[in-house]
Design a protein around this motif. Structure first.
Motif, PDB file in Angstrom:
ATOM      1  N   ALA A  40       1.217  -0.893  -0.173  1.00 53.56           N
ATOM      2  CA  ALA A  40      -0.183  -0.372   0.056  1.00 53.56           C
ATOM      3  C   ALA A  40       1.039   1.158   0.296  1.00 53.56           C
ATOM      4  N   SER A  41       1.766   0.916   0.764  1.00 49.55           N
ATOM      5  CA  SER A  41       3.234   2.372   0.493  1.00 49.55           C
ATOM      6  C   SER A  41       3.363   2.832  -0.864  1.00 49.55           C
ATOM      7  N   ARG A  42       3.066   1.583  -1.942  1.00 48.34           N
ATOM      8  CA  ARG A  42       3.757   2.498  -2.809  1.00 48.34           C
ATOM      9  C   ARG A  42       2.535   2.682  -3.836  1.00 48.34           C
ATOM     10  N   THR A  43       1.763   2.141  -3.016  1.00 48.95           N
ATOM     11  CA  THR A  43       0.447   2.919  -3.826  1.00 48.95           C
ATOM     12  C   THR A  43       0.069   4.547  -3.817  1.00 48.95           C
ATOM     13  N   PRO A  44      -0.759   5.799  -5.164  1.00 51.87           N
ATOM     14  CA  PRO A  44      -1.613   6.469  -4.635  1.00 51.87           C
ATOM     15  C   PRO A  44      -1.616   7.009  -2.517  1.00 51.87           C
ATOM     16  N   PHE A  45      -2.238   6.130  -2.052  1.00 52.03           N
ATOM     17  CA  PHE A  45      -2.988   5.999  -0.960  1.00 52.03           C
ATOM     18  C   PHE A  45      -1.623   6.204  -0.143  1.00 52.03           C
ATOM     19  N   GLY A  46      -0.553   5.882  -0.416  1.00 52.05           N
ATOM     20  CA  GLY A  46       1.039   6.232   0.764  1.00 52.05           C
ATOM     21  C   GLY A  46       0.509   4.961   2.017  1.00 52.05           C
ATOM     22  N   GLY A  47      -0.606   3.834   2.030  1.00 49.87           N
ATOM     23  CA  GLY A  47      -0.392   3.495   3.042  1.00 49.87           C
ATOM     24  C   GLY A  47      -1.906   2.745   2.985  1.00 49.87           C
ATOM     25  N   THR A  48      -1.657   1.488   3.798  1.00 50.09           N
ATOM     26  CA  THR A  48      -3.445   1.155   4.153  1.00 50.09           C
ATOM     27  C   THR A  48      -4.480   1.776   3.374  1.00 50.09           C
ATOM     28  N   ILE A  49      -5.946   1.355   3.640  1.00 46.49           N
ATOM     29  CA  ILE A  49      -7.275   2.364   4.303  1.00 46.49           C
ATOM     30  C   ILE A  49      -8.160   1.211   4.346  1.00 46.49           C
ATOM     31  N   ALA A  50      -8.967   1.794   5.299  1.00 49.76           N
ATOM     32  CA  ALA A  50     -10.151   0.649   5.023  1.00 49.76           C
ATOM     33  C   ALA A  50     -10.789   0.658   4.044  1.00 49.76           C
ATOM     34  N   HIS A  51     -11.600  -0.441   4.298  1.00 49.51           N
ATOM     35  CA  HIS A  51     -12.367  -1.618   3.040  1.00 49.51           C
ATOM     36  C   HIS A  51     -13.442  -0.224   3.370  1.00 49.51           C
ATOM     37  N   GLY A  52     -14.393  -0.105   2.476  1.00 52.33           N
ATOM     38  CA  GLY A  52     -15.190   0.579   1.790  1.00 52.33           C
ATOM     39  C   GLY A  52     -16.647   0.332   2.726  1.00 52.33           C
ATOM     40  N   LEU A  53     -16.927  -0.353   2.641  1.00 53.61           N
ATOM     41  CA  LEU A  53     -17.654  -0.932   3.045  1.00 53.61           C
ATOM     42  C   LEU A  53     -17.924  -1.428   4.861  1.00 53.61           C
TER      43      LEU A  53
ATOM     44  N   THR B 127     -20.311   1.200  -7.210  1.00 52.64           N
ATOM     45  CA  THR B 127     -19.402   1.645  -8.696  1.00 52.64           C
ATOM     46  C   THR B 127     -18.411   1.557  -7.636  1.00 52.64           C
ATOM     47  N   ILE B 128     -17.156   0.809  -8.656  1.00 51.77           N
ATOM     48  CA  ILE B 128     -15.917   1.337  -8.713  1.00 51.77           C
ATOM     49  C   ILE B 128     -15.257   1.897  -9.636  1.00 51.77           C
ATOM     50  N   LEU B 129     -13.657   2.374  -9.345  1.00 51.75           N
ATOM     51  CA  LEU B 129     -13.467   2.976 -10.263  1.00 51.75           C
ATOM     52  C   LEU B 129     -11.726   2.330  -9.696  1.00 51.75           C
ATOM     53  N   SER B 130     -11.148   2.471 -11.316  1.00 46.94           N
ATOM     54  CA  SER B 130     -10.167   1.944 -11.657  1.00 46.94           C
ATOM     55  C   SER B 130      -9.118   2.531 -12.527  1.00 46.94           C
ATOM     56  N   PRO B 131      -7.949   2.500 -12.345  1.00 50.37           N
ATOM     57  CA  PRO B 131      -6.860   3.254 -13.289  1.00 50.37           C
ATOM     58  C   PRO B 131      -7.036   1.999 -15.097  1.00 50.37           C
ATOM     59  N   VAL B 132      -6.803   3.054 -15.663  1.00 53.44           N
ATOM     60  CA  VAL B 132      -7.256   2.285 -16.975  1.00 53.44           C
ATOM     61  C   VAL B 132      -5.409   1.790 -16.971  1.00 53.44           C
ATOM     62  N   GLY B 133      -5.390   0.245 -17.496  1.00 52.48           N
ATOM     63  CA  GLY B 133      -3.804  -0.355 -17.748  1.00 52.48           C
ATOM     64  C   GLY B 133      -3.753  -1.051 -16.288  1.00 52.48           C
ATOM     65  N   GLN B 134      -4.400  -1.057 -15.578  1.00 51.35           N
ATOM     66  CA  GLN B 134      -4.400  -1.303 -14.869  1.00 51.35           C
ATOM     67  C   GLN B 134      -4.129  -3.295 -14.729  1.00 51.35           C
ATOM     68  N   GLY B 135      -3.318  -3.867 -13.635  1.00 54.45           N
ATOM     69  CA  GLY B 135      -4.342  -5.386 -13.829  1.00 54.45           C
ATOM     70  C   GLY B 135      -4.135  -6.112 -15.333  1.00 54.45           C
TER      71      GLY B 135
END
Lengths: 135, 136
Positions: A40-53, B127-135
């Motif tokens: 998660a640190s390598r994603t745009p979020f910069g760390g883990t996030i909780a599930h939306g649900l 509704t789910i958002l995903s970056p194009v070109g990933q996975g």
């Protein structure tokens, strides 16, 4: 009597990675964005996030406290996830009754973090229990 | 057979119907995981609608891969009656949106939960958002 302006009961929870991992296990959603701090640190979020649900469940609890079985029997919800909740965040779910008409309560609902940032915003509708009255 | 990525599926795609049981122990575990103290106070026959939705998301993740970097953008939910722990249900999962705007793909998945006799008890739309070109 439920009237416009009445607040929904506030439900406050403090998240940590253990709670997120527990939810991942129960829900079967092991997306590493939620459970793997290194990934998660390598994603745009910069760390883990909780599930939306998971965070949305706190809002469901607020609606259950406000309306009891009526929420379970005929509730309606429409929300947008505006920002993620992170381990260490203290989030508060709640809202306000905005309109009461013909036994139907419309509510503005939200979940905010400890900084007041909106994580979830939306609307809910619930048929008001007769014992709570409507008019 | 390879599990398809959700973004590869066309609008209108219907997954095979998913019979499932809202298992009593699983509901208890779910309520503990989300720290819901309000629902148990209503009695042992009460289950939150989100529990059935989470169960369906679980099945969806078994049937299709979520594109890497996906985030949950929106959720709609409508209950037609209360759900009960131990209840047998049938879920339907339908792709109702798959479009690209700028560098993001918007995926929409409808969930319909029915009683075995066919009565609709709950429906939802994610509704789910995903970056194009990933996975891919």
């Amino acid at each position: 009597m439920i009237e416009p302006g009445e607040p929904l009961p506030a439900v406050t929870k403090t998240l940590d990675q253990g709670k997120i991992n527990r939810y991942a296990e129960v829900s079967g959603d092991g997306n590493p964005l939620h459970t793997d701090p290194e990934f998660a640190s390598r994603t745009p979020f910069g760390g883990t996030i909780a599930h939306g649900l998971l965070v949305l469940a706190y809002l469901s609890e607020s609606l259950t406290l406000a309306f009891g079985r009526a929420w379970l029997e005929g509730g309606k919800l429409k929300v947008r996830f505006r920002a993620p909740a992170r381990p260490g965040d203290t989030v508060t779910a709640g809202g306000t009754v905005t309109e009461v008409r013909e036994g139907l309560a419309r509510c503005q609902v939200e979940v905010r973090n400890q900084k007041g940032e909106a994580l979830i915003l939306g609307e809910a509708e619930v048929l008001i229990p007769l014992e709570r009255g409507y008019g | 057979m390879t599990t398809p990525s959700l973004d590869e599926l066309p609008v209108g795609y219907r997954f095979p119907k998913v019979p499932f049981r809202l298992d009593v122990e699983w509901v208890r575990d779910y309520l503990e995981a989300v720290e819901d103290k309000a629902t148990p106070s209503l009695g042992k026959d009460a289950a939150p609608p989100l529990a059935a939705l989470v169960m369906m998301v679980r099945r969806l993740l078994e049937l299709a891969r979520l594109p890497e970097g996906s985030v949950h953008l929106g959720q709609e939910l409508q209950c037609h009656r209360a759900l009960h722990p131990g209840e047998e249900l049938i879920g339907e999962l339908i792709i109702t949106g798959n479009s690209v705007r700028q560098s993001w793909r918007f995926l929409q998945v409808d969930v319909v939960v029915r009683a075995p006799q066919g009565e609709e008890v709950m429906k939802a739309r994610a509704t789910i958002l995903s970056p194009v070109g990933q996975g891919q």
